[in-house]
Write an enzyme that holds these catalytic residues in place. Structure first.
Site, short mmCIF file in Angstrom:
data_model
loop_
_atom_site.label_atom_id
_atom_site.label_comp_id
_atom_site.label_asym_id
_atom_site.label_seq_id
_atom_site.Cartn_x
_atom_site.Cartn_y
_atom_site.Cartn_z
CE1 TYR A 72 74.06 78.38 67.06
CE2 TYR A 72 75.94 76.89 67.14
CZ TYR A 72 74.59 77.14 67.34
OH TYR A 72 73.78 76.14 67.83
CE LYS B 66 72.93 78.53 70.32
NZ LYS B 66 71.56 78.70 70.87
CG ASP C 111 62.70 90.64 66.72
OD1 ASP C 111 63.32 89.78 67.38
OD2 ASP C 111 63.28 91.45 65.96
CB ILE C 112 61.79 87.14 71.73
CG1 ILE C 112 62.43 86.07 70.81
CG2 ILE C 112 60.34 86.81 71.94
CD1 ILE C 112 63.89 85.92 70.93
CG ASP D 154 59.13 80.38 64.73
OD1 ASP D 154 59.84 79.43 65.11
OD2 ASP D 154 59.35 81.02 63.68
#
Length: 305
Positions: free
Chosen positions: A173, A177, A75-76, A40
């Site tokens: 968003y 998604k 930070d992925i 996170d």
């Protein structure tokens, strides 16, 4: 007497695991015997940096209950952050079995008010933030398979009803998604030869991201009633999809809310017509209207009308 733990010995990464659904997933995996990498970045709802480390708090919860976990604050949605996430699992526990991509935030606007920065930021964390950890985990699993150690690896991606049907005020968003579903299907097809299964969920639960969406159902339930919007309701399916027990299940999307699980069935051919030659515009329009009259009515966009 209780049976064997579903994820005994497995190493699981959960991104965005400091709060909400991610936290619930991390705790559920630990309860089933997994060693968990809790990722996170500690940002706010809109993606700006937060003042503390929610990942560390979840790790402490897991350890206090007798489980094993380690925090990762990178930070992925960057190459280095995603690579270090996978390295953390391998260097800490010597293996990686399951990746749960969950990180995300919202910047909701109607399309005419949606800034380019808000579009880029949401696509970055949701879609790029799924792609990069998946890429680095898949590279590890491919190398394992080529060395004769074919894994029983699992990836669980997080889509949304907004990605399936659209959602008013959430063009960025919804697009991200929907993109995650496409990514899931491609990854399942490409990575199966390396022992990797890839599925997606479209959850509905009470989190920071859904406070406004589920405003009418946010009240805490009575002590004896079932809290249908609790994020913990989603985690059992996520745990099963990330376990060896889910062998043979890949390229699927599951909607899950409360006590309900639904296998979602995406785009497939419906009514069709073939002239065998080029249509005129009028012919094409008349034919389209006839086909639409035979087709199923699509689901309503969330928040429409």
């Amino acid at each position: 007497m209780s049976g064997p733990l579903l994820c005994e010995g497995r190493v699981v990464i959960v991104t965005g695991a400091g709060r909400g659904l991610g936290r619930a997933h991390a705790l559920a995996y630990a309860t089933e015997g997994a060693r968990v990498v809790v990722n996170d970045l500690g940002v706010g709802l809109d993606g700006t940096p937060g003042p503390d480390s929610p990942a560390a708090r979840v790790v402490e919860e897991i350890r206090a209950a007798g489980g094993q976990a380690v925090a990762h604050g990178g930070d992925i949605a960057t190459t280095e952050g995603a690579a270090s996430l996978v390295r953390t699992a391998l260097e800490t526990y010597g293996r990686l079995d399951t990746l749960v991509n969950n990180a995300g935030f919202l910047r909701d606007r109607m399309l005419v008010n949606l800034d380019e920065d808000d579009w880029d930021a949401v696509l970055r964390v949701h879609l790029k933030g799924h792609f990069l950890p998946l890429k680095h985990a898949a590279a590890h699993w491919r190398a394992e398979a080529k060395d004769g150690r074919t894994p029983r690896a699992r990836v669980v991606n997080t889509s949304s009803g907004a990605g399936l049907l659209g959602s008013v005020g959430q063009g960025n968003y919804s697009a991200a998604k929907a993109g995650i579903i496409g990514l899931t299907l491609v990854a399942a097809a490409e990575l199966g030869r390396y022992g990797v299964q890839v599925n997606a969920i479209a959850p509905a639960a009470r989190t920071r991201m859904t406070e406004r969406t589920f405003a009418d159902t946010m009240a805490a339930p009575d002590a004896d009633s079932f809290d249908a919007m609790a994020p913990e309701n989603v985690s059992p399916l996520v745990v099963w999809l990330g376990a060896s027990a889910s062998t043979g299940v890949t390229g699927r999307v599951f909607e899950t809310e409360g006590g309900r699980i639904t296998v979602m069935e995406g785009w497939r051919p419906g009514p069709t017509a073939d002239k065998g030659a080029r249509w005129t515009p009028s012919e094409a329009g008349d034919t389209a209207l006839k086909l639409l009259a035979q087709a199923e009515v699509p689901g309503a966009v969330y928040g429409a009308g």
